[in-house]
Design an enzyme around this catalytic site. Structure first.
Site, short mmCIF file in Angstrom:
data_model
loop_
_atom_site.label_atom_id
_atom_site.label_comp_id
_atom_site.label_asym_id
_atom_site.label_seq_id
_atom_site.Cartn_x
_atom_site.Cartn_y
_atom_site.Cartn_z
CG ASP A 320 -36.92 12.77 -45.20
OD1 ASP A 320 -36.46 12.95 -44.21
OD2 ASP A 320 -37.91 12.59 -45.50
CD GLU A 519 -41.28 19.29 -39.88
OE1 GLU A 519 -41.78 20.41 -40.38
OE2 GLU A 519 -41.17 18.06 -40.60
O1 LIG Z 1 -43.54 12.65 -46.02
C1 LIG Z 1 -42.06 13.01 -46.47
C2 LIG Z 1 -41.09 12.34 -45.47
O2 LIG Z 1 -41.56 12.88 -44.16
C3 LIG Z 1 -41.04 12.17 -43.23
O3 LIG Z 1 -39.81 12.98 -42.93
C4 LIG Z 1 -39.73 13.88 -42.09
O4 LIG Z 1 -40.59 14.07 -41.10
C5 LIG Z 1 -40.18 12.71 -40.10
C6 LIG Z 1 -41.12 12.96 -38.80
O5 LIG Z 1 -41.07 14.09 -38.11
C7 LIG Z 1 -38.75 12.93 -39.68
O6 LIG Z 1 -38.43 11.81 -38.68
C8 LIG Z 1 -37.73 13.06 -40.61
O7 LIG Z 1 -36.80 13.38 -40.41
C9 LIG Z 1 -38.24 14.37 -41.66
O8 LIG Z 1 -37.55 14.50 -42.54
C10 LIG Z 1 -40.82 10.69 -43.51
O9 LIG Z 1 -39.72 10.15 -42.24
C11 LIG Z 1 -40.13 10.37 -44.39
O10 LIG Z 1 -40.04 8.91 -44.74
C12 LIG Z 1 -40.97 10.69 -45.65
O11 LIG Z 1 -40.68 10.67 -46.79
#
Ligand SMILES: OC[C@H]1O[C@H](O[C@H]2O[C@H](CO)[C@@H](O)[C@H](O)[C@H]2O)[C@H](O)[C@@H](O)[C@@H]1O
Length: 566
Positions: A320, A519
């Site tokens: 995302d 990240e």
């Molecule tokens: O808050 C926005 C989105 O954040 C997350 O996505 C991002 O961080 C995660 C944790 O590191 C990771 O798993 C993911 O690949 C990233 O894009 C969350 O997982 C989303 O659901 C959320 O909407």
């Protein structure tokens, strides 16, 4: 389930509150009448608000909210709102408390035996020590009043990604666990798995993350990968026996209902594959203002609902956001994730089938072992029939038409763009069985334009989204590098090692410059960190730490090899 309902109610009622401070902040900054077109100042993060805990019953909180003074335009003045939040909500950090992992020691026995260079060894120990910083357990308050918190009451300690990601995440945990295994922290790794299993027991699938607002979707399914890797190092059959029922349930979630798609090939054979599909058609509570702003470009309610579903389904993909899911790479309203068969998702499910088969075999459940071996063979055939593109030497995503019935294969519907995900099948054993194909895929990777001075780019498109060029992400480096290593040829190992060295160096230099792990990284230049996307880049960082440790475990670092970027 009662708890889930209560938690969902908390979110539904909190959601309108989260939108208010945004609008009011712009009023405050401007110092005059509010412009209702603004959804928040740069850097504002709605996630903070849905992570706060209630101090009183929800009904009381809502009553008090309705009593707040209003401006002429019916908005709550920003100062009143700030003091309301202060009185009725606890701090976002209170739900999870820091805990020292039971199995953490500053220098584990047999830690990274192949790392000989003293500078790299010292840094690796620093990265190892970060498990301490990222370790959390759910506070007693959450167990006592789960209905006051969006955080879910998981029993064992977790490792969080870091910064705004204060809770455990599903697919992140796989690379966290790979790092924990290198750090010999088997109990912590098992605790994370038992937590995720408890989510499957309660919800039927592993949630995106351990928050009530993540109950509408999962994330790339890697639970079986975590279990099989822990089992192969610990031989813990009790873990296998306890996890198998959850894996069967999770497999059902991904291979049936809304996630399942049937495609008929040119010979008339039907193939079952899977897609991402969130059970949600509203703004994501943790990104409510961003989603409202994106949807404001659409006029029709039906289109908005569909967009919200696509947004949440993209969050389920873990990517995302990315041009990979967009019909117009610069327009987020064209997200169409539910209309795509993703190559990596299907590779993960095939791996899940093989893992289940092998885990079931290890505890003498031969019936399940045989059933899942057969399921994996069918999925391999499906992936090779629908997603393999021989000309490109890559497995690719497939665009579905609008029909919900059986879809007939149309080769022109393959997405011919190159993404790092097109090489993920190499990570899964059955896709490495044909030496000619493997050779073709390796040459394709080398000439793809994805391999850069500081690692593998996510895509070739600079869309401004975080899962696109020029960002490189630890999980993608790891799956491709490990896939190459397992190909068994010298050529593949040399390429894998080259990518791993670049990745380690960029993580090292960025750490020395900024004092933290990131990240995501910018693959164009060694030591540069990534950017783009909907939130400010985060540090900490669980999966990046895990991948550095896993790479150092695999390749080591000789004394005479410089860690500095060339
Ligand atoms: O808050 C926005 C989105 O954040 C997350 O996505 C991002 O961080 C995660 C944790 O590191 C990771 O798993 C993911 O690949 C990233 O894009 C969350 O997982 C989303 O659901 C959320 O909407």
């Amino acid at each position: 389930m009662a708890q889930k309902a209560i938690l969902n109610l908390v979110i539904a009622l909190l959601f309108p509150l989260t939108a208010v401070p945004l609008i009011m902040t712009s009023t405050f900054v401007a110092g005059k009448a509010a412009s209702y077109e603004s959804y928040g100042h740069k850097g504002f993060d709605p996630k903070l608000y849905v992570d706060l805990s209630l101090k009183n019953d929800l009904s009381i909180t809502i009553q008090e909210f309705h009593k707040l003074p209003r401006a002429e335009n019916d908005s709550v003045p920003v100062r009143e709102l700030a003091s309301f939040i202060e009185s009725h909500f606890g701090d976002a950090e209170e739900d999870l408390v820091h805990v020292k992992p039971v199995d953490f020691v500053p220098e584990p026995k047999d830690f990274l035996p192949k790392v000989k260079n003293p500078e790299v060894r010292a840094w690796a120990l620093e990265v190892h020590s970060l498990w301490n910083n990222l370790s959390r357990k759910v506070s007693n308050g959450v167990f006592h009043r789960p209905d006051y918190h969006t955080l879910l009451p998981l029993k064992s300690p977790v490792i969080i990604p870091g910064s705004r990601f204060r809770e455990v995440y599903y697919w992140d945990s796989y690379w966290v666990i790979r790092g924990l295994l290198a750090s010999k922290m088997y109990e912590t790794a098992k605790g994370i798995v038992y937590n995720l299993i408890s989510l499957v027991d309660e919800f039927g699938y592993v949630l995106n993350g351990a928050r009530a607002y993540y109950t509408n979707r999962s994330q790339p399914p890697l639970l079986s990968s975590m279990i099989i890797d822990i089992y192969s190092q610990t031989g813990d059959k009790d873990l296998v026996a306890k996890s198998l029922p959850a894996l069967l349930k999770e497999h059902d979630f991904w291979s049936s209902g809304i996630h399942k798609v049937i495609i008929e090939d040119a010979e008339g054979s039907s193939h079952a594959l899977s897609r991402y599909y969130a059970m949600w058609n509203k703004p994501r509570p943790e990104s409510s203002t961003t989603d409202l702003e994106t949807a404001s470009k659409l006029s029709n309610t039906c289109e908005k609902k569909q967009l919200y579903r696509e947004v949440a389904s993209t969050a389920e993909s873990g990517w995302d956001f990315s041009s990979r899911w967009m019909r117009d790479v610069f327009d987020l309203t064209t997200l169409a994730t539910t209309s795509i068969i993703p190559v990596d998702l299907n590779a993960f499910i095939l791996k899940m089938e093989l893992d289940i088969s092998s885990l079931a075999h290890s505890i003498g459940d031969y019936g399940t072992a045989k059933r899942f071996r057969k399921a994996s063979e069918a999925r391999k055939k499906a992936i090779n029939s629908i997603l393999w593109n021989a000309e490109m030497g890559q497995w690719v995503d497939y665009w579905l038409g609008s029909s919900n019935d059986v879809i007939t294969l149309n080769v022109s519907s393959q997405n011919k763009k190159t993404f790092a995900s097109n090489f993920v099948p190499l990570w899964i054993q059955p896709f490495r069985s044909d030496a000619k194909i493997v050779d073709k895929v390796i040459s394709s990777l080398q000439s793809s334009g994805l391999v850069h001075p500081a690692g593998i780019a996510t895509s070739l498109t600079d869309s401004g989204q975080q899962w696109d060029f020029p960002n490189g992400w630890a999980p993608l480096q790891h799956m491709i590098v490990e896939g190459l290593v397992r190909c068994g040829s010298e050529k593949a190992r040399a390429l894998a090692q080259d990518i791993a060295i670049k990745w380690i160096r960029t993580n090292y230099l960025a750490f020395k410059k900024t004092g933290t792990m990131h990240e995501k990284y910018d693959v164009r230049k060694c030591g540069d960190v990534g950017g783009g996307g909907e939130y400010t880049p985060q540090t900490g960082f669980g999966w990046s730490n895990g991948v550095v440790l896993a790479f150092l475990e695999e390749f080591g670092w000789p004394t005479d090899l410089k860690i500095e970027c060339p």
